[in-house]
Scaffold this active site. Structure first.
Site, PDB file in Angstrom:
ATOM      1  N   TYR A   1      32.810  45.886  34.301  1.00  8.78           N
ATOM      2  CA  TYR A   1      34.303  46.412  34.035  1.00  8.78           C
ATOM      3  C   TYR A   1      34.281  47.954  33.786  1.00  8.78           C
ATOM      4  O   TYR A   1      33.466  48.394  32.882  1.00  8.78           O
ATOM      5  CB  TYR A   1      34.661  45.710  32.649  1.00  8.78           C
ATOM      6  CG  TYR A   1      36.302  45.775  32.575  1.00  8.78           C
ATOM      7  CD1 TYR A   1      37.050  44.970  33.158  1.00  8.78           C
ATOM      8  CD2 TYR A   1      36.766  46.968  32.058  1.00  8.78           C
ATOM      9  CE1 TYR A   1      38.197  45.066  33.262  1.00  8.78           C
ATOM     10  CE2 TYR A   1      38.243  47.119  31.866  1.00  8.78           C
ATOM     11  CZ  TYR A   1      38.992  46.141  32.382  1.00  8.78           C
ATOM     12  OH  TYR A   1      40.218  46.199  32.716  1.00  8.78           O
TER      13      TYR A   1
ATOM     14  N   HIS B   1      46.281  47.482  26.289  1.00  7.42           N
ATOM     15  CA  HIS B   1      44.830  47.165  26.403  1.00  7.42           C
ATOM     16  C   HIS B   1      43.961  47.255  24.964  1.00  7.42           C
ATOM     17  O   HIS B   1      43.251  47.982  24.817  1.00  7.42           O
ATOM     18  CB  HIS B   1      44.363  48.198  27.480  1.00  7.42           C
ATOM     19  CG  HIS B   1      44.643  48.201  28.672  1.00  7.42           C
ATOM     20  ND1 HIS B   1      46.030  48.942  29.137  1.00  7.42           N
ATOM     21  CD2 HIS B   1      44.694  47.821  29.969  1.00  7.42           C
ATOM     22  CE1 HIS B   1      46.435  48.720  30.350  1.00  7.42           C
ATOM     23  NE2 HIS B   1      45.391  47.959  30.803  1.00  7.42           N
TER      24      HIS B   1
ATOM     25  N   ARG C   1      43.018  50.670  43.026  1.00 10.06           N
ATOM     26  CA  ARG C   1      41.993  49.854  42.327  1.00 10.06           C
ATOM     27  C   ARG C   1      42.096  48.271  42.763  1.00 10.06           C
ATOM     28  O   ARG C   1      43.072  48.222  42.968  1.00 10.06           O
ATOM     29  CB  ARG C   1      41.595  50.074  40.892  1.00 10.06           C
ATOM     30  CG  ARG C   1      42.797  49.488  40.014  1.00 10.06           C
ATOM     31  CD  ARG C   1      42.476  49.637  38.627  1.00 10.06           C
ATOM     32  NE  ARG C   1      41.514  48.852  38.150  1.00 10.06           N
ATOM     33  CZ  ARG C   1      41.736  47.797  37.203  1.00 10.06           C
ATOM     34  NH1 ARG C   1      42.897  47.352  36.842  1.00 10.06           N
ATOM     35  NH2 ARG C   1      40.603  47.030  36.696  1.00 10.06           N
TER      36      ARG C   1
ATOM     37  N   ASN D   1      41.621  44.611  41.428  1.00  9.68           N
ATOM     38  CA  ASN D   1      41.285  43.750  40.278  1.00  9.68           C
ATOM     39  C   ASN D   1      41.189  42.168  40.689  1.00  9.68           C
ATOM     40  O   ASN D   1      41.866  41.920  41.627  1.00  9.68           O
ATOM     41  CB  ASN D   1      42.199  43.888  39.175  1.00  9.68           C
ATOM     42  CG  ASN D   1      42.006  43.369  38.066  1.00  9.68           C
ATOM     43  OD1 ASN D   1      40.725  43.072  37.571  1.00  9.68           O
ATOM     44  ND2 ASN D   1      42.929  43.007  37.021  1.00  9.68           N
TER      45      ASN D   1
ATOM     46  N   GLU E   1      44.182  41.579  42.695  1.00 17.64           N
ATOM     47  CA  GLU E   1      45.255  42.401  42.675  1.00 17.64           C
ATOM     48  C   GLU E   1      44.959  43.866  43.046  1.00 17.64           C
ATOM     49  O   GLU E   1      44.234  44.250  42.662  1.00 17.64           O
ATOM     50  CB  GLU E   1      45.638  42.541  41.170  1.00 17.64           C
ATOM     51  CG  GLU E   1      46.187  41.309  40.521  1.00 17.64           C
ATOM     52  CD  GLU E   1      46.552  41.444  39.189  1.00 17.64           C
ATOM     53  OE1 GLU E   1      46.518  42.563  38.629  1.00 17.64           O
ATOM     54  OE2 GLU E   1      47.004  40.620  38.459  1.00 17.64           O
TER      55      GLU E   1
ATOM     56  N   TYR F   1      36.568  36.166  29.720  1.00 10.21           N
ATOM     57  CA  TYR F   1      37.767  36.869  29.660  1.00 10.21           C
ATOM     58  C   TYR F   1      38.597  36.533  30.983  1.00 10.21           C
ATOM     59  O   TYR F   1      39.645  36.626  30.713  1.00 10.21           O
ATOM     60  CB  TYR F   1      37.147  38.325  29.722  1.00 10.21           C
ATOM     61  CG  TYR F   1      38.239  39.479  29.821  1.00 10.21           C
ATOM     62  CD1 TYR F   1      39.204  39.547  28.792  1.00 10.21           C
ATOM     63  CD2 TYR F   1      38.294  40.438  30.937  1.00 10.21           C
ATOM     64  CE1 TYR F   1      40.061  40.789  28.835  1.00 10.21           C
ATOM     65  CE2 TYR F   1      39.118  41.272  31.112  1.00 10.21           C
ATOM     66  CZ  TYR F   1      40.246  41.318  30.104  1.00 10.21           C
ATOM     67  OH  TYR F   1      41.297  42.621  30.321  1.00 10.21           O
ATOM     68  N   LYS F   2      37.733  36.426  32.100  1.00  9.04           N
ATOM     69  CA  LYS F   2      38.579  35.918  33.173  1.00  9.04           C
ATOM     70  C   LYS F   2      38.703  34.599  33.125  1.00  9.04           C
ATOM     71  O   LYS F   2      39.285  34.075  34.323  1.00  9.04           O
ATOM     72  CB  LYS F   2      37.708  36.507  34.284  1.00  9.04           C
ATOM     73  CG  LYS F   2      37.600  37.888  34.711  1.00  9.04           C
ATOM     74  CD  LYS F   2      36.566  38.375  35.930  1.00  9.04           C
ATOM     75  CE  LYS F   2      36.627  39.908  36.155  1.00  9.04           C
ATOM     76  NZ  LYS F   2      37.781  40.339  36.732  1.00  9.04           N
TER      77      LYS F   2
END
Lengths: 178, 312, 322
Positions: B17, B167, B197, B199, B239, B290-291
């Site tokens: 990350y 965040h 970026r 994601n 994304e 987390y994912k």
């Protein structure tokens, strides 16, 4: 519990408070009735630093702010609702974090917003609740919105609790991958 | 002809990350793909059914919203002139969307000349979600947004929050230092120099609207992934996030285009399969959690391994 | 409103040149192809790019026209005695009708959205970014004042215009009249005042230090942040990889990142312009020549990390945590 909400870097509370007061030319002092005892250390330090302290009431605050000079620092002490109310006034006036020291007495618990139906559930201690409105099971996160004055209650699936029995924390404290 | 597009997000065999922003060299931040009609239709129906979930605005951002509207419509007409046209007749602007067979007349900066807020209008013309951050002395604050395809977050909740608060630190994953550095970087993004970026995550089910609000609708599929359905049920979700400074309002615009591809299509590409396999094998337990992959990561890894064996 | 967003620059033509003070000329730039120029956020600057016979001159100038004016841009250039060619070229060579490229407007300085009072302090040509800012504040009905230093009224750019446009809100300090602009004016300002300073480096530092001592919060003091020096001296150096126990040579023409990769050291990277922090590596020993804009000044001073896409060794050696 007393919690300082002005993040002034590392160091002890005393060091931070000292650093906060050192730049002050005068101090506006706002304390909730009955909390004066909690503030004695601050007043002592201000006196040591020879800073002029002005005690003001909530009603006087707006007038005082209007005529206060740059270099004035503000000290606020009281329970969570008291401090939050004052902070809203101060921030909308343009006071910065650097100019404000808040001490919150007592516990800070926030309402829990149900992710599914947006109902504000009363503050609770504990990690899980059932939404009073829709009955969904929610995980009480630490994701806090000042605007809503609530923490996010993420929906928990029954499967999650069964599946992760070794660690009963879905821990989706923030949006995924963000 | 509209193109197919799938930006594969993994550039190495290990995923960490980080602030993986890089310059967006093309300056083109809106992508129109062959799913346009379907996805814009879906956005509009979500906006109609759940307006409070899909669109939020501080009214003082209207000028910045008009700037975004101008930006989006000009970009559509310049990059895709065969599908979108923008012209001026006196005080009126006329926007033609030939993919949807629509023509809209409006006056610049005149809120009454549009049927909805300018950012909302712009978002109804594109597949992207649009998030607008206002720049203050020491922070960026989410003050307007149109969000139909969130990756498990809530615009209703995050609206009005500073970037740093959105965040929330994740122990062992996103510390305060990283979020602060990213915010400082964002505050210095210059107009004319956009960034991008990618994601990624996995989705159990083909669903773009994975909002925190509807987790009980789409979340259960995570527990229904089996050896037999994994190739069709599980999707790689990407994304593509672009961000750019609006030169007039000094606000920061995020465009988020979400792509889904089922694993059985991913496995048509040997390099992608290999990379996804390696990343999933080495993903830290915290990131797996987390994912949201805990329930079916092993099934996916097994499936990818089998596909790799078959193809070698 | 025609927007030229997709382009990063636009062609303009010099439509007017006015001598607005001793050593200061104002240039009016009109768009060549596009009908209008982009409106900008008050306080913005552009990068101008003029190709001369020998070199391409790139210079940053604050826009001193109204931020909402889309028919033209204006910049004001002071002729510097120590000019590296930029201001002298603008003063001596640029003529009406000449064409040049200007970038999209960029803000390193902008108005606070929460200030109760805006206090501007300008030294000479440092006034330029404040013009669009003060015009915007006047439109919004906000409270502000300007204090401006110059050698004399004749040497003071925009003197007549400022006096006429903002009567009572501007104060001049002319050194030939024995009047000096000092930080004393920072005292006794109202709580919620934001300070903006633009002028020679010594003056900016004096005002910033004084403001901090008086108790202005850090975020209430605004200075034009100069872009970090790019490139500079690229001397070769050696990097010792502590964990691997070997040396990597970094020639002058190569970045540390490229040299590491050539030596089969896998360092993740992303933006490669010193902005994202992806290629950050721990530094065990040696002084770092920081060229990134990711680390804070404090972190750079500690020198425990390096962004190897742009930053280098100050001397001939670095020891890295690799």
């Amino acid at each position: 519990m007393m919690r300082n909400r002005t993040a002034a870097g590392g160091g002890t509370r005393k060091d931070n408070l000292w650093a906060f007061l050192q730049c002050a030319h005068s101090l506006l002092f706002l304390c909730q009735d009955g909390q004066q005892e909690s503030c004695s250390a601050v007043l002592q330090m201000a006196s040591d630093l020879q800073i002029a302290v002005r005690t003001v009431t909530v009603e006087e605050l707006k007038n005082e702010l209007g005529s206060a000079k740059i270099g004035t620092r503000l000290y606020v002490c009281g329970d969570y609702q008291f401090v939050r109310g004052l902070e809203n006034v101060l921030f909308s006036f343009g006071i910065t974090n650097e100019e404000l020291w808040s001490d919150v007495t007592g516990a800070t618990v926030h309402p829990v917003l149900c992710a599914g139906c947006y109902h504000r559930n009363d503050p609770v201690a504990g990690s899980y609740i059932h939404c009073e409105m829709c009955g969904r099971m929610l995980e009480v996160s630490n994701h806090y919105s000042k605007k809503l004055d609530a923490v996010m209650g993420y929906i928990v699936l029954p499967e999650q609790l069964v599946f992760k029995s070794e660690e009963p924390q879905p821990s989706r404290t923030t949006p995924e991958g963000r | 002809m509209l193109s197919s597009r799938f930006p594969f997000p993994l550039s190495a065999d290990i995923f960490q990350y980080s602030n993986n922003l890089r310059p967006l060299d093309t300056n083109v931040s809106i992508q129109v793909t062959h799913e346009y009609t379907e996805e814009v239709g879906l956005k509009r129906s979500l906006l109609k059914q759940h307006p409070e979930r899909c669109f939020r605005e501080e009214i003082h951002t209207r000028d910045a919203q008009w700037e975004v509207l101008n930006y989006v419509l000009h970009q559509l007409s310049q990059v895709y002139p065969e599908h979108f046209r923008l012209r001026q007749e006196g005080d009126n602007w006329i926007f033609e969307n030939t993919l949807l067979g629509e023509e809209v007349h409006f006056r610049d900066l005149d809120n009454d000349s549009l049927s909805c807020a300018p950012l909302d209008f712009a978002g109804r013309q594109v597949q992207e979600d649009l998030i607008l951050l206002t720049q203050y002395d020491d922070k960026l604050v989410l003050e307007a947004g149109q969000l139909c395809f969130p990756g498990n977050w809530s615009l209703y909740f995050d609206f009005g929050m500073p970037f740093m608060d959105i965040h929330t630190p994740v122990p062992g994953l996103i510390d305060d230092g990283l979020a602060a550095k990213i915010e400082r970087f964002l505050m210095r993004v210059e107009s004319g120099k956009p960034w991008t970026r990618l994601n990624w995550s996995l989705n159990a089910g083909r669903r773009l609207d994975t909002s925190a609000e509807t987790f009980d609708e789409w979340g259960p599929y995570r527990y229904r992934v089996t050896e037999d359905n994994v190739g069709h049920l599980v999707h790689l979700r990407v994304e593509e996030q672009n961000l750019m400074r609006m030169p007039r309002s000094n606000s920061l615009l995020f465009t988020i285009h979400t792509y889904l591809m089922p694993l059985h299509e991913i496995t048509q590409n040997q390099t992608w399969t290999n990379r996804l396999y390696r990343v999933l094998c080495t993903l830290s337990p915290k990131l797996v959690e987390y994912k949201g992959l805990s329930a079916y990561r092993d099934v996916v890894v097994e499936y990818l391994a089998k596909e790799l064996r078959v193809n070698t | 409103m025609i927007l030229v967003f997709l382009a990063r620059s636009c062609m303009v033509e010099v439509a007017d040149i006015e001598q607005i003070a001793e050593s200061v000329k104002r240039f009016t730039l009109v768009p060549v192809d596009a009908g209008t120029v982009l409106p900008f956020h008050p306080g913005a600057h552009v990068e101008t790019c003029i190709g001369t016979r020998n070199v391409v001159l790139r210079r940053h100038y604050s826009l001193c026209s109204d931020a909402d004016e889309t028919r033209f841009y204006q910049i004001a250039v002071s002729k510097s005695k120590t000019s590296r060619g930029g201001s002298r070229y603008w003063h001596e060579q640029v003529i009406v009708g000449q064409r040049l490229e200007v970038s999209v407007p960029v803000n390193h300085l902008s108005l606070s959205r929460t200030a109760r009072h805006h206090l501007f302090v300008a030294g000479g040509i440092g006034i330029t970014p404040f013009i669009s800012m003060m015009l915007a504040l006047r439109r919004q009905g906000q409270s502000f004042e300007l204090h401006m230093a110059a050698k004399s009224a004749l040497a003071c750019p925009f003197y007549d215009w400022l006096s006429g446009t903002f009567p009572g809100q501007v104060h001049f300090y002319f050194s030939t009249e024995g009047c000096r602009l000092t930080p004393n004016l920072l005292q006794d300002q109202l709580l919620g005042t934001h300070l903006y300073v633009c002028g020679p480096p010594g003056m900016m530092k004096e005002f910033r230090d004084c403001a901090r001592a008086i108790g202005y919060p850090k975020q209430s003091v605004h200075m034009e942040a100069f872009t970090a020096s790019q490139g500079g001296d690229n001397h070769p150096f050696r990097a010792f990889l502590e964990k691997q126990g070997r040396w990597v040579d970094v020639p002058g023409h190569q970045t540390l990142l490229a040299a590491l990769r050539e030596a089969d050291v896998n360092v993740p990277s992303s933006c490669e312009v010193g902005g994202c922090g992806t290629c950050m590596v721990g530094v065990i020993d040696g002084d770092v020549d920081h060229r990134d804009f990711y680390l804070t000044g404090e972190e750079q001073a500690q020198g425990r990390e390096i962004l190897c896409c742009v930053s280098r060794a100050k001397k001939d050696r670095l020891v890295l945590d690799l």
